[in-house]
Design a protein around this motif. Structure first.
Motif, PDB file in Angstrom:
ATOM      1  N   GLN A 106       8.764  -0.394  17.479  1.00 12.29           N
ATOM      2  CA  GLN A 106       8.225  -1.465  18.312  1.00 12.29           C
ATOM      3  C   GLN A 106       8.039  -2.760  17.521  1.00 12.29           C
ATOM      4  O   GLN A 106       8.129  -3.856  18.056  1.00 12.29           O
ATOM      5  CB  GLN A 106       6.902  -1.019  18.927  1.00 12.29           C
ATOM      6  CG  GLN A 106       6.290  -2.004  19.905  1.00 12.29           C
ATOM      7  CD  GLN A 106       4.995  -1.469  20.506  1.00 12.29           C
ATOM      8  OE1 GLN A 106       4.516  -0.409  20.118  1.00 12.29           O
ATOM      9  NE2 GLN A 106       4.428  -2.208  21.437  1.00 12.29           N
ATOM     10  N   ASP A 107       7.797  -2.616  16.205  1.00 10.49           N
ATOM     11  CA  ASP A 107       7.606  -3.769  15.333  1.00 10.49           C
ATOM     12  C   ASP A 107       8.856  -4.048  14.492  1.00 10.49           C
ATOM     13  O   ASP A 107       8.786  -4.690  13.449  1.00 10.49           O
ATOM     14  CB  ASP A 107       6.396  -3.529  14.422  1.00 10.49           C
ATOM     15  CG  ASP A 107       5.963  -4.781  13.672  1.00 10.49           C
ATOM     16  OD1 ASP A 107       5.728  -5.817  14.330  1.00 10.49           O
ATOM     17  OD2 ASP A 107       5.891  -4.721  12.429  1.00 10.49           O
ATOM     18  N   ASN A 108       9.986  -3.489  14.933  1.00  8.17           N
ATOM     19  CA  ASN A 108      11.276  -3.738  14.281  1.00  8.17           C
ATOM     20  C   ASN A 108      11.376  -3.167  12.868  1.00  8.17           C
ATOM     21  O   ASN A 108      12.126  -3.679  12.032  1.00  8.17           O
ATOM     22  CB  ASN A 108      11.599  -5.241  14.259  1.00  8.17           C
ATOM     23  CG  ASN A 108      11.745  -5.817  15.649  1.00  8.17           C
ATOM     24  OD1 ASN A 108      12.384  -5.215  16.514  1.00  8.17           O
ATOM     25  ND2 ASN A 108      11.135  -6.971  15.886  1.00  8.17           N
ATOM     26  N   ASN A 109      10.606  -2.106  12.608  1.00  4.19           N
ATOM     27  CA  ASN A 109      10.716  -1.373  11.340  1.00  4.19           C
ATOM     28  C   ASN A 109      10.622  -2.281  10.121  1.00  4.19           C
ATOM     29  O   ASN A 109      11.411  -2.200   9.173  1.00  4.19           O
ATOM     30  CB  ASN A 109      12.027  -0.586  11.293  1.00  4.19           C
ATOM     31  CG  ASN A 109      12.207   0.331  12.478  1.00  4.19           C
ATOM     32  OD1 ASN A 109      13.169   0.206  13.227  1.00  4.19           O
ATOM     33  ND2 ASN A 109      11.290   1.251  12.679  1.00  4.19           N
ATOM     34  N   ARG A 110       9.623  -3.153  10.114  1.00  7.20           N
ATOM     35  CA  ARG A 110       9.436  -4.075   8.987  1.00  7.20           C
ATOM     36  C   ARG A 110       8.860  -3.348   7.773  1.00  7.20           C
ATOM     37  O   ARG A 110       7.983  -2.495   7.907  1.00  7.20           O
ATOM     38  CB  ARG A 110       8.502  -5.210   9.388  1.00  7.20           C
ATOM     39  CG  ARG A 110       9.124  -6.184  10.383  1.00  7.20           C
ATOM     40  CD  ARG A 110       8.254  -7.425  10.524  1.00  7.20           C
ATOM     41  NE  ARG A 110       6.946  -7.117  11.111  1.00  7.20           N
ATOM     42  CZ  ARG A 110       5.853  -7.860  10.925  1.00  7.20           C
ATOM     43  NH1 ARG A 110       5.882  -8.920  10.135  1.00  7.20           N
ATOM     44  NH2 ARG A 110       4.724  -7.527  11.516  1.00  7.20           N
ATOM     45  N   LEU A 111       9.359  -3.709   6.605  1.00  6.18           N
ATOM     46  CA  LEU A 111       8.853  -3.153   5.345  1.00  6.18           C
ATOM     47  C   LEU A 111       7.751  -4.055   4.804  1.00  6.18           C
ATOM     48  O   LEU A 111       7.947  -5.262   4.625  1.00  6.18           O
ATOM     49  CB  LEU A 111       9.985  -3.044   4.324  1.00  6.18           C
ATOM     50  CG  LEU A 111       9.564  -2.659   2.895  1.00  6.18           C
ATOM     51  CD1 LEU A 111       8.969  -1.258   2.863  1.00  6.18           C
ATOM     52  CD2 LEU A 111      10.763  -2.767   1.942  1.00  6.18           C
ATOM     53  N   PHE A 112       6.586  -3.454   4.523  1.00  2.00           N
ATOM     54  CA  PHE A 112       5.473  -4.150   3.877  1.00  2.00           C
ATOM     55  C   PHE A 112       5.332  -3.535   2.485  1.00  2.00           C
ATOM     56  O   PHE A 112       4.954  -2.373   2.359  1.00  2.00           O
ATOM     57  CB  PHE A 112       4.182  -3.956   4.673  1.00  2.00           C
ATOM     58  CG  PHE A 112       4.206  -4.559   6.053  1.00  2.00           C
ATOM     59  CD1 PHE A 112       3.576  -5.778   6.302  1.00  2.00           C
ATOM     60  CD2 PHE A 112       4.847  -3.914   7.102  1.00  2.00           C
ATOM     61  CE1 PHE A 112       3.588  -6.334   7.567  1.00  2.00           C
ATOM     62  CE2 PHE A 112       4.871  -4.467   8.377  1.00  2.00           C
ATOM     63  CZ  PHE A 112       4.242  -5.687   8.608  1.00  2.00           C
ATOM     64  N   ALA A 113       5.634  -4.293   1.445  1.00  5.08           N
ATOM     65  CA  ALA A 113       5.675  -3.717   0.098  1.00  5.08           C
ATOM     66  C   ALA A 113       5.076  -4.677  -0.929  1.00  5.08           C
ATOM     67  O   ALA A 113       5.142  -5.897  -0.777  1.00  5.08           O
ATOM     68  CB  ALA A 113       7.106  -3.362  -0.279  1.00  5.08           C
ATOM     69  N   LYS A 114       4.507  -4.080  -1.985  1.00  9.89           N
ATOM     70  CA  LYS A 114       3.907  -4.858  -3.076  1.00  9.89           C
ATOM     71  C   LYS A 114       4.071  -4.097  -4.380  1.00  9.89           C
ATOM     72  O   LYS A 114       4.174  -2.871  -4.407  1.00  9.89           O
ATOM     73  CB  LYS A 114       2.407  -5.070  -2.831  1.00  9.89           C
ATOM     74  CG  LYS A 114       2.071  -5.998  -1.686  1.00  9.89           C
ATOM     75  CD  LYS A 114       2.260  -7.464  -2.052  1.00  9.89           C
ATOM     76  CE  LYS A 114       1.211  -7.936  -3.029  1.00  9.89           C
ATOM     77  NZ  LYS A 114       1.319  -9.388  -3.299  1.00  9.89           N
ATOM     78  N   VAL A 115       4.054  -4.847  -5.479  1.00 11.73           N
ATOM     79  CA  VAL A 115       3.935  -4.254  -6.811  1.00 11.73           C
ATOM     80  C   VAL A 115       2.456  -4.243  -7.174  1.00 11.73           C
ATOM     81  O   VAL A 115       1.787  -5.283  -7.098  1.00 11.73           O
ATOM     82  CB  VAL A 115       4.743  -5.046  -7.846  1.00 11.73           C
ATOM     83  CG1 VAL A 115       4.458  -4.524  -9.261  1.00 11.73           C
ATOM     84  CG2 VAL A 115       6.232  -4.965  -7.546  1.00 11.73           C
ATOM     85  N   LEU A 116       1.936  -3.061  -7.538  1.00 12.97           N
ATOM     86  CA  LEU A 116       0.523  -2.920  -7.865  1.00 12.97           C
ATOM     87  C   LEU A 116       0.321  -2.778  -9.364  1.00 12.97           C
ATOM     88  O   LEU A 116       1.082  -2.088 -10.051  1.00 12.97           O
ATOM     89  CB  LEU A 116      -0.066  -1.689  -7.178  1.00 12.97           C
ATOM     90  CG  LEU A 116       0.028  -1.584  -5.649  1.00 12.97           C
ATOM     91  CD1 LEU A 116      -0.758  -0.371  -5.162  1.00 12.97           C
ATOM     92  CD2 LEU A 116      -0.467  -2.851  -4.982  1.00 12.97           C
ATOM     93  N   ASN A 117      -0.725  -3.428  -9.859  1.00 16.85           N
ATOM     94  CA  ASN A 117      -1.189  -3.274 -11.230  1.00 16.85           C
ATOM     95  C   ASN A 117      -2.580  -2.661 -11.203  1.00 16.85           C
ATOM     96  O   ASN A 117      -3.227  -2.622 -10.143  1.00 16.85           O
ATOM     97  CB  ASN A 117      -1.200  -4.637 -11.919  1.00 16.85           C
ATOM     98  CG  ASN A 117       0.200  -5.212 -12.054  1.00 16.85           C
ATOM     99  OD1 ASN A 117       1.071  -4.605 -12.682  1.00 16.85           O
ATOM    100  ND2 ASN A 117       0.450  -6.368 -11.448  1.00 16.85           N
ATOM    101  N   PRO A 118      -3.087  -2.165 -12.335  1.00 15.52           N
ATOM    102  CA  PRO A 118      -4.399  -1.519 -12.333  1.00 15.52           C
ATOM    103  C   PRO A 118      -5.472  -2.366 -11.666  1.00 15.52           C
ATOM    104  O   PRO A 118      -5.603  -3.566 -11.932  1.00 15.52           O
ATOM    105  CB  PRO A 118      -4.676  -1.320 -13.830  1.00 15.52           C
ATOM    106  CG  PRO A 118      -3.321  -1.128 -14.418  1.00 15.52           C
ATOM    107  CD  PRO A 118      -2.436  -2.086 -13.664  1.00 15.52           C
TER     108      PRO A 118
END
Length: 222
Positions: A136-148
Motif C-alpha cells: 500500500q505504501d509502495n514497498n519503500r525502504l527505510f534504512a540507516k547506518v547505526l553507530n553505538p
C-alpha cells in the motif's frame, strides 16, 4: 437534524466497542506468572497462570545477557531471546527483549515479527538496518547506518533486517511490544516450508527459473 436517545446510545456503544477491540486488554491483576501445570493454573492469552500468591522473585528474573551468542552459523549472527518462555512473569505484560550478536559482515536476515514492534539500540560495532513498508505504501525502504548509541524502530509486521558492515563484532539489544513476538524469517519460511511449496509457484512468484527454486528449497530444507 434531531436524533433519538436510542440512536445516540447505539452509536456511542458501537464506538466504545470498536475502541475496545482496537487494543490489547489491560491487566486485571498485578501479574500473571506463566505456569505449565494445567491442573493448577488459569488460561490467559497463550499461557496458564499460577496463583499470584505463589509468585516469587525468580519468576521475574533472567541472567546471561552479558554473554555473547554463538555466531558460527550460515548467517553469522545469533539472537538470544528473553520472552515469556525465559521469564514467566512477562506473561500478559506485552513486552520482551533480545540480544543480537553479529560476527563481522554477519546479518540478521530479512524477517518479520507478527505480534510486535521492535526498538533496537546498538551498543557495539556498526550496523546497516532497515525495513520495507507494505504494498500500500509502495514497498519503500527505510534504512540507516547505526553507530553505538543509535536507536532504530521496526514497525509491527514490517520485513526488516540488520547487517554488520564493520570488520569487528557488533552487539545490539532490542525491546519488543509482545511477551512472545514471534519471528518469520522470509527465506526460511518461503524456501524451507514443510512440506515444500510447489517450485512452479515460487518460480512464477519470484520470476526465477524453476531449477533455481529447487536448488534454494534444497538449501533451506528443514
Amino acid at each position: 437534524m434531531r436524533f433519538s436517545k436510542s440512536l445516540i446510545l447505539i452509536t456511542l456503544s458501537a464506538l466504545v466497542i470498536s475502541f475496545a477491540e482496537a487494543s490489547d486488554p489491560s491487566p486485571l491483576q498485578d501479574f500473571c506468572v506463566a505456569i505449565d501445570d494445567l491442573n493448577n493454573g488459569v488460561f490467559v492469552n497463550g499461557k496458564f497462570c499460577k496463583d499470584p500468591k505463589q509468585a516469587k522473585a525468580e519468576d521475574f528474573f533472567y541472567s546471561g545477557l552479558n554473554q555473547a551468542g554463538n555466531t558460527d552459523n550460515k548467517v553469522r549472527s545469533n539472537v538470544t531471546t528473553v520472552n515469556v518462555d525465559q521469564i514467566p512473569g512477562l506473561n500478559t505484560l506485552g513486552i520482551s527483549l533480545v540480544r543480537i550478536d553479529y560476527a563481522p559482515y554477519g546479518q540478521n536476515p530479512p524477517h518479520t515479527h507478527p505480534r510486535a514492534t521492535e526498538i533496537l539500540v546498538l551498543v557495539e560495532g556498526t550496523l546497516y538496518v532497515g525495513f520495507v513498508s507494505s504494498n500500500q505504501d509502495n514497498n519503500r525502504l527505510f534504512a540507516k547506518v547505526l553507530n553505538p548509541g543509535d536507536v532504530f524502530v521496526f514497525p509491527i509486521g514490517m520485513i526488516h533486517f540488520q547487517v554488520n558492515i564493520g570488520k569487528n563484532p557488533a552487539v545490539a539489544f532490542a525491546g519488543l511490544s509482545s511477551q512472545n513476538a514471534g519471528v518469520i524469517t522470509i527465506a526460511d519460511t518461503v524456501f524451507g516450508s514443510t512440506p515444500p511449496i510447489n517450485p512452479d509457484i515460487l518460480a512464477q512468484a519470484f520470476q526465477l527459473d524453476v531449477n533455481v527454486v529447487k536448488d534454494l528449497e534444497a538449501k533451506f530444507k528443514n
